[in-house]
Design a protein around this motif. Structure first.
Motif, PDB file in Angstrom:
ATOM      1  N   MET A   1      28.860  53.542  30.016  1.00  0.00           N
ATOM      2  CA  MET A   1      29.055  52.235  30.663  1.00  0.00           C
ATOM      3  C   MET A   1      30.138  52.043  31.886  1.00  0.00           C
ATOM      4  O   MET A   1      31.004  52.662  31.779  1.00  0.00           O
ATOM      5  CB  MET A   1      29.745  51.350  29.329  1.00  0.00           C
ATOM      6  N   ILE A   2      29.639  51.187  32.518  1.00  0.00           N
ATOM      7  CA  ILE A   2      30.268  51.059  34.088  1.00  0.00           C
ATOM      8  C   ILE A   2      31.359  50.072  33.798  1.00  0.00           C
ATOM      9  O   ILE A   2      31.231  48.935  33.279  1.00  0.00           O
ATOM     10  CB  ILE A   2      29.306  50.823  35.083  1.00  0.00           C
ATOM     11  N   GLU A   3      32.622  50.389  34.131  1.00  0.00           N
ATOM     12  CA  GLU A   3      33.610  49.394  33.919  1.00  0.00           C
ATOM     13  C   GLU A   3      33.837  48.775  35.489  1.00  0.00           C
ATOM     14  O   GLU A   3      34.184  49.764  36.473  1.00  0.00           O
ATOM     15  CB  GLU A   3      34.935  50.141  33.733  1.00  0.00           C
ATOM     16  N   LEU A   4      33.731  47.553  35.814  1.00  0.00           N
ATOM     17  CA  LEU A   4      33.790  46.892  37.073  1.00  0.00           C
ATOM     18  C   LEU A   4      35.390  46.812  37.223  1.00  0.00           C
ATOM     19  O   LEU A   4      36.405  46.339  36.237  1.00  0.00           O
ATOM     20  CB  LEU A   4      33.365  45.392  36.816  1.00  0.00           C
ATOM     21  N   ASN A   5      35.755  46.864  38.439  1.00  0.00           N
ATOM     22  CA  ASN A   5      37.233  46.685  38.833  1.00  0.00           C
ATOM     23  C   ASN A   5      37.097  45.224  39.554  1.00  0.00           C
ATOM     24  O   ASN A   5      36.974  45.078  40.721  1.00  0.00           O
ATOM     25  CB  ASN A   5      37.536  47.696  39.948  1.00  0.00           C
ATOM     26  N   TRP A   6      37.454  44.308  38.863  1.00  0.00           N
ATOM     27  CA  TRP A   6      37.292  42.880  39.395  1.00  0.00           C
ATOM     28  C   TRP A   6      38.345  42.545  40.249  1.00  0.00           C
ATOM     29  O   TRP A   6      37.908  41.731  41.292  1.00  0.00           O
ATOM     30  CB  TRP A   6      37.565  41.987  38.016  1.00  0.00           C
ATOM     31  N   PRO A   7      39.465  43.254  40.327  1.00  0.00           N
ATOM     32  CA  PRO A   7      40.340  42.788  41.553  1.00  0.00           C
ATOM     33  C   PRO A   7      39.830  43.402  42.514  1.00  0.00           C
ATOM     34  O   PRO A   7      39.709  42.847  43.760  1.00  0.00           O
ATOM     35  CB  PRO A   7      41.649  43.643  41.126  1.00  0.00           C
ATOM     36  N   ALA A   8      39.332  44.761  42.852  1.00  0.00           N
ATOM     37  CA  ALA A   8      38.492  45.162  44.058  1.00  0.00           C
ATOM     38  C   ALA A   8      37.574  44.355  44.617  1.00  0.00           C
ATOM     39  O   ALA A   8      37.283  44.218  45.718  1.00  0.00           O
ATOM     40  CB  ALA A   8      38.303  46.643  43.607  1.00  0.00           C
ATOM     41  N   ILE A   9      36.708  43.926  43.456  1.00  0.00           N
ATOM     42  CA  ILE A   9      35.380  42.904  43.700  1.00  0.00           C
ATOM     43  C   ILE A   9      35.869  41.634  44.593  1.00  0.00           C
ATOM     44  O   ILE A   9      35.336  41.231  45.559  1.00  0.00           O
ATOM     45  CB  ILE A   9      34.726  42.842  42.520  1.00  0.00           C
ATOM     46  N   GLY A  10      36.938  41.190  43.768  1.00  0.00           N
ATOM     47  CA  GLY A  10      37.502  39.822  44.446  1.00  0.00           C
ATOM     48  C   GLY A  10      38.214  40.121  45.743  1.00  0.00           C
ATOM     49  O   GLY A  10      37.618  39.143  46.533  1.00  0.00           O
ATOM     50  N   PHE A  11      38.916  41.054  46.112  1.00  0.00           N
ATOM     51  CA  PHE A  11      39.371  41.401  47.346  1.00  0.00           C
ATOM     52  C   PHE A  11      38.358  41.437  48.383  1.00  0.00           C
ATOM     53  O   PHE A  11      38.390  41.060  49.468  1.00  0.00           O
ATOM     54  CB  PHE A  11      40.451  42.421  47.214  1.00  0.00           C
ATOM     55  N   SER A  12      37.293  42.216  47.942  1.00  0.00           N
ATOM     56  CA  SER A  12      36.141  42.532  48.870  1.00  0.00           C
ATOM     57  C   SER A  12      35.314  41.513  49.169  1.00  0.00           C
ATOM     58  O   SER A  12      34.770  41.321  50.330  1.00  0.00           O
ATOM     59  CB  SER A  12      35.167  43.675  48.077  1.00  0.00           C
ATOM     60  N   ALA A  13      35.197  40.479  48.204  1.00  0.00           N
ATOM     61  CA  ALA A  13      34.428  39.405  48.357  1.00  0.00           C
ATOM     62  C   ALA A  13      35.112  38.184  49.243  1.00  0.00           C
ATOM     63  O   ALA A  13      34.432  37.612  49.793  1.00  0.00           O
ATOM     64  CB  ALA A  13      33.758  38.793  47.020  1.00  0.00           C
TER      65      ALA A  13
END
Length: 167
Positions: A1-13
């Motif tokens: 299972m892939i664990e998403l790094n939500w903070p990294a995604i948010g900062f990138s978006a």
């Protein structure tokens, strides 16, 4: 299972939010105003701008995440670099409404200098906290050189239209 790094995604978006808003402003001004301007033959095609800015915004956003993570957030060493980043992002987002919304080519050129200065400062400050983050800002700085040269050349070659708009 892939664990998403939500903070990294948010900062990138995050930076792309302003890019989307700017795209809406730009779309309304492309025809007839922007297309009527004299532009250099070396300018990238219009269709190149959205994917280039998306990639650059995403990489700079991810760089800000690395600085936030490795620099102790807003309570640590990352505070000043992130303030410079926020200033750069706001200045970058402001350029589009000035150039395409207000159609003030000269003011946009002046404002671009704030974008350039804060981008260079951001690259340096990010590098001090996380070298990868600083290097992720380099392509953005290089593209800003192209954008600044394009803004200047359009200003220089369209002085009659600049006068019409700013008088």
């Amino acid at each position: 299972m892939i664990e998403l790094n939500w903070p990294a995604i948010g900062f990138s978006a995050l930076p792309n939010l302003g890019g989307v808003a700017g795209g809406l402003i730009t779309r309304r001004a492309i025809n007839p105003w922007y297309e009527s301007l004299k532009k250099p033959n070396w300018r990238p095609p219009n269709r190149a701008f959205a994917p280039v800015w998306t990639a650059l915004y995403t990489s700079v956003g991810y760089a800000s995440y690395l600085v936030y993570r490795d620099g102790g957030g807003f309570d640590g060493a990352a505070r000043v670099p992130l303030i410079v980043y926020g200033t750069n992002l706001a200045a970058n987002w402001l350029w589009t409404p000035i150039f395409f919304g207000k159609k003030d080519i000269k003011l946009a050129l002046y404002e671009m200098q704030l974008v350039n200065g804060t981008a260079l400062g951001m690259a340096y400050l990010f590098y001090k906290i996380n070298p990868t983050a600083g290097l992720l800002v380099v392509p953005y700085c290089l593209w800003l050189c192209v954008a600044t040269a394009l803004n200047y050349t359009i200003y220089r070659d369209n002085k009659e239209k600049v006068k019409e708009i700013t008088d």
